[in-house]
Design a protein around this motif. Structure first.
Motif, mmCIF file in Angstrom:
data_model
loop_
_atom_site.group_PDB
_atom_site.id
_atom_site.type_symbol
_atom_site.label_atom_id
_atom_site.label_comp_id
_atom_site.label_asym_id
_atom_site.label_seq_id
_atom_site.Cartn_x
_atom_site.Cartn_y
_atom_site.Cartn_z
ATOM 1 N N ALA A 3 0.812 -1.217 0.000
ATOM 2 C CA ALA A 3 0.000 0.000 0.000
ATOM 3 C C ALA A 3 0.848 1.271 0.000
ATOM 4 N N ASN A 4 2.153 1.169 0.227
ATOM 5 C CA ASN A 4 3.039 2.326 0.269
ATOM 6 C C ASN A 4 3.181 2.906 -1.144
ATOM 7 N N PRO A 5 2.732 4.162 -1.381
ATOM 8 C CA PRO A 5 2.775 4.734 -2.724
ATOM 9 C C PRO A 5 4.189 5.049 -3.208
ATOM 10 N N ASP A 6 5.144 5.158 -2.285
ATOM 11 C CA ASP A 6 6.525 5.442 -2.686
ATOM 12 C C ASP A 6 7.214 4.219 -3.282
ATOM 13 N N LEU A 7 6.726 3.048 -2.926
ATOM 14 C CA LEU A 7 7.304 1.819 -3.454
ATOM 15 C C LEU A 7 6.496 1.349 -4.655
ATOM 16 N N GLN A 8 7.176 0.956 -5.692
ATOM 17 C CA GLN A 8 6.502 0.386 -6.860
ATOM 18 C C GLN A 8 6.801 -1.107 -6.852
ATOM 19 N N ILE A 9 5.859 -1.886 -6.374
ATOM 20 C CA ILE A 9 6.042 -3.329 -6.249
ATOM 21 C C ILE A 9 5.086 -4.025 -7.203
ATOM 22 N N PHE A 10 5.645 -4.922 -8.009
ATOM 23 C CA PHE A 10 4.861 -5.627 -9.017
ATOM 24 C C PHE A 10 5.110 -7.124 -8.874
ATOM 25 N N PRO A 11 4.121 -7.876 -8.349
ATOM 26 C CA PRO A 11 4.288 -9.324 -8.262
ATOM 27 C C PRO A 11 4.294 -9.932 -9.670
ATOM 28 N N GLY A 12 5.228 -10.823 -9.892
ATOM 29 C CA GLY A 12 5.319 -11.497 -11.183
ATOM 30 C C GLY A 12 5.287 -12.992 -10.992
ATOM 31 N N LYS A 13 5.694 -13.726 -12.016
ATOM 32 C CA LYS A 13 5.695 -15.182 -11.961
ATOM 33 C C LYS A 13 7.080 -15.650 -11.510
ATOM 34 N N GLY A 14 7.180 -16.066 -10.258
ATOM 35 C CA GLY A 14 8.443 -16.550 -9.730
ATOM 36 C C GLY A 14 9.366 -15.448 -9.248
ATOM 37 N N MET A 15 8.892 -14.213 -9.248
ATOM 38 C CA MET A 15 9.689 -13.098 -8.759
ATOM 39 C C MET A 15 8.769 -11.923 -8.478
ATOM 40 N N THR A 16 9.287 -10.976 -7.710
ATOM 41 C CA THR A 16 8.574 -9.747 -7.442
ATOM 42 C C THR A 16 9.494 -8.612 -7.836
#
Length: 188
Positions: A3-16
Motif C-alpha cells: 500500500a506504500n505509494p513510494d514503493l513500486q512493487i509488481f508481483p510477477g511469476k516466480g519473482m517480485t
C-alpha cells in the motif's frame, strides 16, 4: 508494504519486481495519461537488480523446476529442446545462473565430424587441391571446402578459423602449392 505509494512493487511469476526505473533491465511501459512507469514483466531478466524473491515466488520457482525436470532428463529429446528446457530450468533456479545443457552424444559426434572436415579442408586448401571451393584462402571458401556454414567456423570452431588465418598470413595469402607460380609471375 504494497500500500506504500513510494514503493513500486509488481508481483510477477516466480519473482517480485521492486521497481527502480533507473536500474531496470527490462523495457518499461508508461500509460499515456500517467507519468507512472511500470515494468514489462514478460521481459523480466534474471540479472535485474530490481528482482526480489518472496516465499511465494520461491514456491513457484520450485514448481516450475520440477515441471521442467522430466523434459530436461529425457534422453530422446531433440538437442535443441534439451538445450532450451535446460536453460529454462536453470534460469528458474533462484540460486544458480543459467548454464549450457550437457552435451548430447549425437551432438558431440557431429561436432567431431565437423572439426575433422574443417581440418581436412584447411589441409586441402594449403596443398592447392580444393574439391568444393575456388581454392581462395578465405574463411568463406574454407567453409565451402569443409561443407559447413560460415558461422560454424566463426562461432563454434574459432580455434580452427584462427589457425587457418595464422597459416594464411604465414603464406602471404598464397597457398604453398602455388607459391612457385607466384614467384615466376613476379620475376616475369
Amino acid at each position: 508494504m504494497l500500500a506504500n505509494p513510494d514503493l513500486q512493487i509488481f508481483p510477477g511469476k516466480g519473482m517480485t519486481c521492486v521497481l527502480d526505473p533507473k536500474r531496470a533491465a527490462c523495457r518499461l511501459r508508461s500509460e499515456e495519461d500517467s507519468t507512472r512507469r511500470t515494468p514489462d514483466l514478460d521481459d523480466c531478466r534474471p540479472n535485474c537488480v530490481n528482482i526480489a524473491r518472496t516465499d511465494r515466488d520461491i514456491e513457484q520457482v520450485l514448481v516450475q523446476i520440477e515441471r521442467l525436470r522430466p523434459l530436461v532428463d529425457d534422453p530422446l529429446a531433440p538437442a535443441f529442446r534439451h538445450a532450451r528446457d535446460s536453460t529454462s530450468s536453470t534460469a528458474w533456479s533462484a540460486s544458480s545462473p543459467p548454464t549450457t545443457a550437457p552435451e548430447n552424444p549425437t551432438m558431440a559426434t557431429d561436432r567431431d565430424a565437423k572439426r575433422d572436415a574443417i581440418t581436412a579442408a584447411i589441409q586441402r586448401l594449403f596443398d592447392g587441391r580444393p574439391t568444393r571451393s575456388t581454392g581462395a584462402l578465405t574463411t568463406l571458401q574454407l567453409a565451402a571446402e569443409a561443407g559447413v556454414k560460415r558461422w560454424v567456423l566463426t562461432h563454434k570452431h574459432v580455434d580452427l578459423k584462427e589457425e587457418f588465418v595464422r597459416r594464411k598470413s604465414e603464406a602471404n595469402g598464397i597457398p604453398p602449392a602455388f607459391q612457385h607460380l607466384h614467384a615466376r609471375a613476379i620475376d616475369a
